[in-house]
Motif scaffolding. Structure first.
Motif, PDB file in Angstrom:
ATOM      1  N   ALA A  42       6.484  -4.662  -4.326  1.00  0.00           N
ATOM      2  CA  ALA A  42       5.542  -5.811  -3.875  1.00  0.00           C
ATOM      3  C   ALA A  42       5.951  -7.147  -4.433  1.00  0.00           C
ATOM      4  O   ALA A  42       6.143  -8.094  -3.813  1.00  0.00           O
ATOM      5  N   VAL A  43       6.318  -7.006  -5.627  1.00  0.00           N
ATOM      6  CA  VAL A  43       6.871  -8.197  -6.482  1.00  0.00           C
ATOM      7  C   VAL A  43       8.119  -8.810  -6.038  1.00  0.00           C
ATOM      8  O   VAL A  43       8.168 -10.089  -5.608  1.00  0.00           O
ATOM      9  N   ALA A  44       8.998  -7.915  -5.720  1.00  0.00           N
ATOM     10  CA  ALA A  44      10.307  -8.264  -5.391  1.00  0.00           C
ATOM     11  C   ALA A  44      10.278  -8.946  -3.800  1.00  0.00           C
ATOM     12  O   ALA A  44      10.692  -9.948  -3.825  1.00  0.00           O
ATOM     13  N   ARG A  45       9.468  -8.149  -3.037  1.00  0.00           N
ATOM     14  CA  ARG A  45       9.454  -8.755  -1.555  1.00  0.00           C
ATOM     15  C   ARG A  45       8.432 -10.240  -1.483  1.00  0.00           C
ATOM     16  O   ARG A  45       8.997 -10.866  -0.688  1.00  0.00           O
ATOM     17  N   ALA A  46       7.707 -10.202  -2.465  1.00  0.00           N
ATOM     18  CA  ALA A  46       7.150 -11.377  -2.488  1.00  0.00           C
ATOM     19  C   ALA A  46       7.856 -12.538  -2.933  1.00  0.00           C
ATOM     20  O   ALA A  46       7.927 -13.719  -2.426  1.00  0.00           O
TER      21      ALA A  46
ATOM     22  N   GLU B  60       0.850  -1.133  -0.045  1.00  0.00           N
ATOM     23  CA  GLU B  60      -0.027   0.159   0.165  1.00  0.00           C
ATOM     24  C   GLU B  60       1.131   1.117   0.040  1.00  0.00           C
ATOM     25  O   GLU B  60       1.742   1.396   0.823  1.00  0.00           O
ATOM     26  N   ASP B  61       0.696   2.100  -0.947  1.00  0.00           N
ATOM     27  CA  ASP B  61       1.443   3.324  -1.002  1.00  0.00           C
ATOM     28  C   ASP B  61       1.294   4.239  -0.133  1.00  0.00           C
ATOM     29  O   ASP B  61       2.244   5.286   0.304  1.00  0.00           O
ATOM     30  N   GLN B  62       0.155   4.479   0.574  1.00  0.00           N
ATOM     31  CA  GLN B  62      -0.230   5.473   1.398  1.00  0.00           C
ATOM     32  C   GLN B  62       0.118   5.138   2.920  1.00  0.00           C
ATOM     33  O   GLN B  62      -0.211   4.096   3.522  1.00  0.00           O
ATOM     34  N   ALA B  63       1.283   5.721   3.256  1.00  0.00           N
ATOM     35  CA  ALA B  63       1.956   5.277   4.809  1.00  0.00           C
ATOM     36  C   ALA B  63       0.945   5.170   5.822  1.00  0.00           C
ATOM     37  O   ALA B  63       1.084   4.068   6.580  1.00  0.00           O
ATOM     38  N   ALA B  64      -0.192   6.227   6.118  1.00  0.00           N
ATOM     39  CA  ALA B  64      -1.061   6.064   7.099  1.00  0.00           C
ATOM     40  C   ALA B  64      -2.063   4.852   6.885  1.00  0.00           C
ATOM     41  O   ALA B  64      -2.177   4.292   8.020  1.00  0.00           O
TER      42      ALA B  64
ATOM     43  N   GLU C 299       0.970 -13.092  10.785  1.00  0.00           N
ATOM     44  CA  GLU C 299       2.445 -12.279  11.188  1.00  0.00           C
ATOM     45  C   GLU C 299       2.477 -11.499   9.942  1.00  0.00           C
ATOM     46  O   GLU C 299       2.629 -11.973   8.644  1.00  0.00           O
ATOM     47  N   VAL C 300       2.834 -10.252   9.813  1.00  0.00           N
ATOM     48  CA  VAL C 300       2.999  -9.365   8.968  1.00  0.00           C
ATOM     49  C   VAL C 300       4.848  -9.389   8.755  1.00  0.00           C
ATOM     50  O   VAL C 300       5.447  -9.071   9.495  1.00  0.00           O
ATOM     51  N   VAL C 301       5.195 -10.138   7.684  1.00  0.00           N
ATOM     52  CA  VAL C 301       6.399 -10.296   7.286  1.00  0.00           C
ATOM     53  C   VAL C 301       7.141  -9.205   6.471  1.00  0.00           C
ATOM     54  O   VAL C 301       8.394  -9.287   6.445  1.00  0.00           O
ATOM     55  N   GLY C 302       6.518  -8.405   5.782  1.00  0.00           N
ATOM     56  CA  GLY C 302       7.024  -7.173   5.179  1.00  0.00           C
ATOM     57  C   GLY C 302       6.037  -6.208   4.718  1.00  0.00           C
ATOM     58  O   GLY C 302       4.542  -6.316   4.701  1.00  0.00           O
ATOM     59  N   GLU C 303       6.452  -5.071   4.025  1.00  0.00           N
ATOM     60  CA  GLU C 303       5.832  -4.102   3.611  1.00  0.00           C
ATOM     61  C   GLU C 303       6.339  -3.616   2.340  1.00  0.00           C
ATOM     62  O   GLU C 303       7.467  -3.811   2.063  1.00  0.00           O
ATOM     63  N   ALA C 304       5.209  -3.181   1.368  1.00  0.00           N
ATOM     64  CA  ALA C 304       5.762  -2.561   0.178  1.00  0.00           C
ATOM     65  C   ALA C 304       5.034  -1.285  -0.242  1.00  0.00           C
ATOM     66  O   ALA C 304       3.883  -0.977   0.147  1.00  0.00           O
TER      67      ALA C 304
END
Length: 225
Positions: A52-56, A21-25, A41-46
């Protein structure tokens, strides 16, 4: 005589989620809700589609929570890449005001759609539903998709003959998918084991060359199954 020690119960592995999600808030709020939920468990953010693709690829989450409107690479294109590479199931965040994004995500193989104004409980349940392999296909959402497909002229003219490859039981399961039923509900409705339902769903998706239960639900409604 040696007394046997009790065997600890096996704790299921947490559902691993990547939030794109691009909006930080908004992203912070989503992460906070998910991190507060047991078994997630949240394992990462994009912050954009490319990330998103790279972190997936790097993290291999169970579910990617994907916004459709993001810079560099939009959520639809990112969903297409994630699904094509089998990296994770994708739960798309949408307002349903931008029909072309919804249709694009559907064709890209998104496992479900979640309205951005959904409350915390619905968000958590949506993630768990998708992680179980059950697309988020609430009947009202599916009907809206069909209506908008028809209104915008983007609906595909489904040929009823495609159903010839399905067994009678698989057709029944397809009809249940079109009504937005979960695997458990289908199992009860058709009097079969839930594991058998999963097998039927997997087989019919393969036979019909569909990527998700959402696509199957739309097809079922288009054909009146």
């Amino acid at each position: 005589m040696t007394q046997r020690q009790p065997t600890p119960e096996t704790t299921p592995a947490p559902i691993r989620v990547l939030v794109a999600e691009d909006q930080a808030a908004v992203r912070s709020g989503l992460v906070l809700i998910l991190r507060s939920a047991p078994g997630i468990e949240v394992v990462g953010e994009a912050v954009d589609g490319e990330q998103a693709v790279a972190r997936a690829r790097a993290l291999r989450p169970d579910v990617v929570l994907m916004d459709v409107q993001m810079p560099r690479l939009d959520g639809v294109s990112a969903t297409r890449q994630v699904v094509a590479e089998g990296l994770a199931d994708v739960l798309v965040l949408t307002t349903f005001d931008l029909d072309e994004y919804v249709f694009g995500a559907l064709r890209a193989g998104a496992a479900g759609f979640l309205l951005k104004d959904s409350d915390a409980a619905r968000l958590v349940e949506a993630v768990r539903t998708v992680a179980r392999g059950e697309g988020l296909i609430a009947p009202a959402v599916t009907r809206r998709l069909i209506k908008e497909f028809a209104r915008s002229g983007t609906a595909t003219t489904a040929d009823p003959s495609v159903l010839a490859v399905l067994t009678p039981r698989e057709r029944e399961v397809l009809g249940c998918l079109g009504r937005g039923m979960s695997n458990a509900e289908i199992a009860t409705h058709l009097t079969m084991a839930e594991a058998t339902v999963k097998t039927h769903v997997s087989r019919l998706l393969g036979k019909l060359e569909l990527r998700s239960r959402v696509q199957a639900a739309v097809l079922a409604q288009e054909l009146g199954v």
